[in-house]
Design an enzyme around this catalytic site. Structure first.
Site, PDB file in Angstrom:
ATOM      1  CG  ASN A 146      -1.716   1.233   1.419  1.00 19.01           C
ATOM      2  OD1 ASN A 146      -1.768   2.077   0.513  1.00 19.01           O
ATOM      3  ND2 ASN A 146      -2.357   1.380   2.561  1.00 19.01           N
ATOM      4  CD1 TRP A 147       3.605   1.268  -2.936  1.00 16.67           C
ATOM      5  CD2 TRP A 147       3.639   2.592  -4.752  1.00 16.67           C
ATOM      6  NE1 TRP A 147       4.452   0.698  -3.864  1.00 16.67           N
ATOM      7  CE2 TRP A 147       4.483   1.480  -4.983  1.00 16.67           C
ATOM      8  CE3 TRP A 147       3.495   3.553  -5.760  1.00 16.67           C
ATOM      9  CZ2 TRP A 147       5.187   1.316  -6.186  1.00 16.67           C
ATOM     10  CZ3 TRP A 147       4.190   3.379  -6.950  1.00 16.67           C
ATOM     11  CH2 TRP A 147       5.030   2.281  -7.155  1.00 16.67           C
ATOM     12  CE  LYS A 148      -0.136   3.197   4.808  1.00 15.61           C
ATOM     13  NZ  LYS A 148      -0.018   3.279   6.257  1.00 15.61           N
ATOM     14  CG  HIS A 189      -5.737   1.867   5.430  1.00 16.54           C
ATOM     15  ND1 HIS A 189      -5.282   2.791   6.337  1.00 16.54           N
ATOM     16  CD2 HIS A 189      -4.710   1.007   5.210  1.00 16.54           C
ATOM     17  CE1 HIS A 189      -4.018   2.499   6.641  1.00 16.54           C
ATOM     18  NE2 HIS A 189      -3.649   1.423   5.964  1.00 16.54           N
ATOM     19  CD  GLU A 236      -2.814   5.473   6.859  1.00 17.27           C
ATOM     20  OE1 GLU A 236      -2.797   5.507   5.616  1.00 17.27           O
ATOM     21  OE2 GLU A 236      -1.889   4.975   7.542  1.00 17.27           O
ATOM     22  CD  GLU A 276      -3.168  -2.437   7.360  1.00 14.95           C
ATOM     23  OE1 GLU A 276      -2.093  -2.680   6.805  1.00 14.95           O
ATOM     24  OE2 GLU A 276      -3.809  -1.392   7.157  1.00 14.95           O
ATOM     25  N   GLY A 315       2.918   2.401  10.741  1.00 18.24           N
ATOM     26  CA  GLY A 315       3.886   3.489  10.587  1.00 18.24           C
ATOM     27  C   GLY A 315       4.619   3.848  11.864  1.00 18.24           C
ATOM     28  CB  SER A 340       5.591  -1.753  11.901  1.00 21.47           C
ATOM     29  OG  SER A 340       5.213  -0.405  12.189  1.00 21.47           O
ATOM     30  N   GLY A 387       3.045  -1.067   4.203  1.00 19.70           N
ATOM     31  CA  GLY A 387       3.033   0.353   3.861  1.00 19.70           C
ATOM     32  C   GLY A 387       4.428   0.824   3.490  1.00 19.70           C
ATOM     33  N   GLY A 388       5.093   1.505   4.417  1.00 19.41           N
ATOM     34  CA  GLY A 388       6.389   2.135   4.162  1.00 19.41           C
ATOM     35  C   GLY A 388       7.406   1.255   3.451  1.00 19.41           C
TER      36      GLY A 388
HETATM   37  P1  13P Z   1       3.292   0.526   7.547  1.00 21.52           P
HETATM   38  O1  13P Z   1       3.790  -0.774   6.940  1.00 21.52           O
HETATM   39  O2  13P Z   1       3.996   1.726   7.012  1.00 21.52           O
HETATM   40  O3  13P Z   1       3.251   0.438   9.035  1.00 21.52           O
HETATM   41  O4  13P Z   1       1.756   0.686   7.058  1.00 21.52           O
HETATM   42  C1  13P Z   1       0.905  -0.373   7.178  1.00 21.52           C
HETATM   43  C2  13P Z   1      -0.350  -0.061   6.444  1.00 21.52           C
HETATM   44  O5  13P Z   1      -1.114   0.806   6.839  1.00 21.52           O
HETATM   45  C3  13P Z   1      -0.630  -0.813   5.206  1.00 21.52           C
HETATM   46  O6  13P Z   1      -1.930  -0.598   4.762  1.00 21.52           O
END
Ligand code: 13P
Length: 249
Positions: free
Chosen positions: A11-13, A97, A99, A167, A173, A212, A233-234
């Protein structure tokens, strides 16, 4: 039930400007020269879906969106429908998600309507659930994910391809992750809730872990019972890190 093929999804956000396509190209080339037995998906910002789908065409890499609106079309400035994502080349879509739930006030009912939209457009929904730190500290993690499952997963999912992503909000993050025992406990509870809700059909969907995930912890997390893959994510932004996670599956 054996669910041997894991799904590793990135997930590149709201990232990927300038460097994103180059990283995706690197990822695709590496997976062509050294294939993986896992499914691999990349969810870039909507503006990059069609270019990434073109780049990934003929490779194992699938492309997904990060959200969609429930309606198929109409006067909804700034929004994107499941149909538009599908037309751009997406095969999956992340829904619910944290977010989106927190930053855009999305309720379980909103997520459920979006899941229906994804199914209508032929997209595979990846439905996110997870507790906040406050909820975990109050001993309510299982109760919260059970309630999110019952509210966000419509019955029409039965027999359709979809995944659930657990999640924990406090792990996203932050570099923090639950213990392997905590992950196993929640994933077992998610499976039980899926079967309660969908009957035997609840055995099939993959349950991804997200929050993470990085090259250093991917192997141990992916080996936990009922962890059917990862939503990253990251660490999905750099091809080398994402590849290391894929190779750990
Ligand atoms: P991180 O891997 O950056 O913690 O993000 C997880 C995430 O929200 C994937 O959707």
């Amino acid at each position: 039930m054996k669910r041997s093929v894991k799904l590793i999804a990135g997930n590149w956000k709201m990232n990927g400007q300038a460097d994103g396509l180059a990283q995706a190209r690197r990822l695709i080339e590496a997976l062509v020269s050294e294939p993986t037995s896992s499914r691999v998906a990349v969810m870039p910002p909507a503006t990059l879906v069609s270019r990434l789908a073109e780049l990934a065409s003929g490779s194992v890499v699938e492309v997904g969106g990060q959200d969609c609106r429930a309606e198929a079309a109409g006067a909804f400035t700034g929004d994107i429908s499941a149909e538009l994502l599908a037309e751009a080349g997406a095969a999956l879509v992340i829904l619910g998600h944290s977010e989106r739930r927190q930053g855009h006030g999305e309720t379980d009912a909103d997520v459920s309507a979006k899941v229906e939209a994804a199914l209508r457009a032929g997209l595979e929904p990846v439905i996110c659930i997870g507790e906040t730190l406050q909820e975990r500290e109050a001993g309510r993690a299982i109760e919260v994910v059970r309630s999110q499952i019952s509210g966000s997963l419509p019955m029409s999912l039965n027999g359709r391809a979809f995944a659930v992503a657990y999640e924990p909000v406090w792990a996203i993050g932050t570099g923090l992750t639950p213990t392997l025992e905590q992950i196993a406990e929640v994933h077992a509870a998610v499976r039980a809730a899926l079967v309660e809700q969908l009957g035997e059909g609840g055995q099939a969907p993959l349950i991804l872990y997200g929050g993470s995930v990085k090259p250093s912890n991917a192997a141990e997390i992916l080996a936990v019972e009922e962890v059917g893959g990862a939503l990253v994510g990251g660490a999905s932004l750099k091809a080398d890190d994402f590849l290391a996670i894929i190779r750990a599956a």
